[in-house]
Design a protein around this motif. Structure first.
Motif, PDB file in Angstrom:
ATOM      1  N   GLY A  14      -2.106 -57.559 -10.256  1.00  0.00           N
ATOM      2  CA  GLY A  14      -2.599 -57.781  -8.865  1.00  0.00           C
ATOM      3  C   GLY A  14      -1.607 -58.706  -8.058  1.00  0.00           C
ATOM      4  N   LEU A  15      -1.724 -58.016  -6.635  1.00  0.00           N
ATOM      5  CA  LEU A  15      -0.866 -58.795  -5.706  1.00  0.00           C
ATOM      6  C   LEU A  15      -1.231 -60.486  -5.630  1.00  0.00           C
ATOM      7  CD1 LEU A  15      -0.456 -56.595  -2.672  1.00  0.00           C
ATOM      8  CD2 LEU A  15       1.298 -57.332  -4.075  1.00  0.00           C
ATOM      9  N   VAL A  16      -0.134 -61.052  -5.567  1.00  0.00           N
ATOM     10  CA  VAL A  16      -0.370 -62.652  -5.318  1.00  0.00           C
ATOM     11  C   VAL A  16       0.622 -62.992  -4.023  1.00  0.00           C
ATOM     12  CG1 VAL A  16       0.641 -64.801  -6.240  1.00  0.00           C
ATOM     13  CG2 VAL A  16      -0.335 -63.200  -7.895  1.00  0.00           C
ATOM     14  N   PHE A  17       1.538 -62.532  -3.884  1.00  0.00           N
ATOM     15  CA  PHE A  17       2.196 -62.938  -2.620  1.00  0.00           C
ATOM     16  C   PHE A  17       3.192 -61.405  -2.047  1.00  0.00           C
ATOM     17  CE2 PHE A  17       6.200 -64.112  -0.506  1.00  0.00           C
ATOM     18  CZ  PHE A  17       5.661 -64.717   0.736  1.00  0.00           C
ATOM     19  N   LYS A  18       2.906 -61.269  -1.039  1.00  0.00           N
ATOM     20  CA  LYS A  18       4.053 -60.271  -0.441  1.00  0.00           C
ATOM     21  C   LYS A  18       4.629 -60.636   0.992  1.00  0.00           C
ATOM     22  CE  LYS A  18       4.458 -55.595   0.470  1.00  0.00           C
ATOM     23  NZ  LYS A  18       3.921 -54.001   0.251  1.00  0.00           N
ATOM     24  N   GLY A  19       5.900 -60.875   1.109  1.00  0.00           N
ATOM     25  CA  GLY A  19       6.430 -61.505   2.228  1.00  0.00           C
ATOM     26  C   GLY A  19       7.796 -61.975   2.248  1.00  0.00           C
ATOM     27  N   GLU A  20       8.478 -62.851   2.518  1.00  0.00           N
ATOM     28  CA  GLU A  20       9.861 -63.025   2.923  1.00  0.00           C
ATOM     29  C   GLU A  20      10.274 -63.982   1.942  1.00  0.00           C
ATOM     30  OE1 GLU A  20      10.518 -63.736   7.207  1.00  0.00           O
ATOM     31  OE2 GLU A  20       9.830 -61.535   7.527  1.00  0.00           O
ATOM     32  N   TYR A  21      11.450 -63.962   1.407  1.00  0.00           N
ATOM     33  CA  TYR A  21      12.103 -65.250   0.588  1.00  0.00           C
ATOM     34  C   TYR A  21      13.225 -65.314   1.247  1.00  0.00           C
ATOM     35  CZ  TYR A  21       9.551 -65.848  -3.826  1.00  0.00           C
ATOM     36  OH  TYR A  21       8.724 -66.003  -4.625  1.00  0.00           O
ATOM     37  N   ARG A  22      13.987 -66.708   1.213  1.00  0.00           N
ATOM     38  CA  ARG A  22      15.331 -67.109   1.297  1.00  0.00           C
ATOM     39  C   ARG A  22      15.736 -68.085   0.332  1.00  0.00           C
ATOM     40  NH1 ARG A  22      16.880 -69.440   7.302  1.00  0.00           N
ATOM     41  NH2 ARG A  22      15.817 -71.097   6.276  1.00  0.00           N
ATOM     42  N   GLU A  23      16.666 -67.691  -0.383  1.00  0.00           N
ATOM     43  CA  GLU A  23      17.505 -68.889  -1.305  1.00  0.00           C
ATOM     44  C   GLU A  23      16.446 -69.034  -2.412  1.00  0.00           C
ATOM     45  OE1 GLU A  23      18.932 -72.415   0.877  1.00  0.00           O
ATOM     46  OE2 GLU A  23      20.571 -70.861   1.625  1.00  0.00           O
ATOM     47  N   SER A  24      15.538 -67.705  -2.737  1.00  0.00           N
ATOM     48  CA  SER A  24      14.890 -67.811  -4.029  1.00  0.00           C
ATOM     49  C   SER A  24      13.576 -68.660  -3.693  1.00  0.00           C
ATOM     50  CB  SER A  24      15.486 -68.125  -5.060  1.00  0.00           C
ATOM     51  OG  SER A  24      16.368 -67.536  -5.413  1.00  0.00           O
ATOM     52  N   LYS A  25      13.132 -68.655  -2.408  1.00  0.00           N
ATOM     53  CA  LYS A  25      12.009 -69.551  -2.155  1.00  0.00           C
ATOM     54  C   LYS A  25      11.060 -68.778  -1.126  1.00  0.00           C
ATOM     55  CE  LYS A  25      13.806 -74.164  -3.072  1.00  0.00           C
ATOM     56  NZ  LYS A  25      14.212 -75.438  -2.685  1.00  0.00           N
ATOM     57  N   ARG A  26       9.864 -68.945  -1.004  1.00  0.00           N
ATOM     58  CA  ARG A  26       8.943 -68.267  -0.011  1.00  0.00           C
ATOM     59  C   ARG A  26       9.439 -69.001   1.483  1.00  0.00           C
ATOM     60  NH1 ARG A  26       3.145 -68.953  -3.022  1.00  0.00           N
ATOM     61  NH2 ARG A  26       3.483 -67.272  -4.410  1.00  0.00           N
ATOM     62  N   HIS A  27       9.921 -68.093   2.379  1.00  0.00           N
ATOM     63  CA  HIS A  27      10.261 -68.316   3.619  1.00  0.00           C
ATOM     64  C   HIS A  27      10.076 -67.427   4.702  1.00  0.00           C
ATOM     65  CE1 HIS A  27      12.863 -70.906   6.130  1.00  0.00           C
ATOM     66  NE2 HIS A  27      13.297 -69.769   6.744  1.00  0.00           N
ATOM     67  N   GLY A  28       9.394 -68.032   5.830  1.00  0.00           N
ATOM     68  CA  GLY A  28       8.961 -66.957   6.681  1.00  0.00           C
ATOM     69  C   GLY A  28       7.702 -66.427   6.798  1.00  0.00           C
ATOM     70  N   LYS A  29       7.354 -65.255   7.058  1.00  0.00           N
ATOM     71  CA  LYS A  29       6.199 -64.665   7.117  1.00  0.00           C
ATOM     72  C   LYS A  29       5.860 -64.072   5.791  1.00  0.00           C
ATOM     73  CE  LYS A  29       6.158 -63.234  12.017  1.00  0.00           C
ATOM     74  NZ  LYS A  29       6.074 -62.183  13.023  1.00  0.00           N
ATOM     75  N   GLY A  30       4.511 -63.990   5.480  1.00  0.00           N
ATOM     76  CA  GLY A  30       3.970 -63.601   4.085  1.00  0.00           C
ATOM     77  C   GLY A  30       2.671 -63.477   4.068  1.00  0.00           C
TER      78      GLY A  30
END
Length: 121
Positions: free
Chosen positions: A99-115
């Motif tokens: 099941g989906l938990v998160f779908k979006g943007e990462y930067r430098e291995s961390k959630r960052h930006g839209k998601g």
């Protein structure tokens, strides 16, 4: 934190030619895939860790680079694009049952930006 952790590639490794692929085993991981002549990990492969997790994807100079999927022992996974060991760009995280938990943007291995984040009830 970056993936993978600093991995020793030296006298502790054993190499065995298996068809067009290599098997490499160290104290910290096992790897099946492409190696350069100097023993560095390059190209497509699977890296497995003692805790049961694994990374499936492409490598450059021993680090994930390009498309890849990190799967935890419980089946949860992170799929996306790696640049020199860091997740960057669009990423999909799933739980152990897919099941989906998160779908979006990462930067430098961390959630960052839209998601979009899915929470369990």
């Amino acid at each position: 934190s970056r993936f993978p952790p600093d991995l020793p590639l030296g006298s502790a490794m054993k190499r065995k030619r298996v068809q067009a692929d290599w098997d490499l085993v160290t104290e910290d991981f096992s790897f099946k895939g492409s190696l350069r002549e100097d023993g560095s990990i390059e190209g497509k492969g699977v890296m497995e860790f003692p805790d049961g997790s694994q990374f499936i994807g492409t490598f450059s100079e021993g680090e994930p680079h390009g498309q890849g999927k990190y799967v935890n022992a419980d089946g949860s996974a992170i799929c996306g694009t790696y640049e020199n060991g860091d997740l960057t760009g669009q990423v999909t995280e799933t739980n152990g049952s897919g099941g989906l938990v998160f779908k979006g943007e990462y930067r430098e291995s961390k959630r960052h930006g839209k998601g979009k984040l899915w929470l369990e009830d």
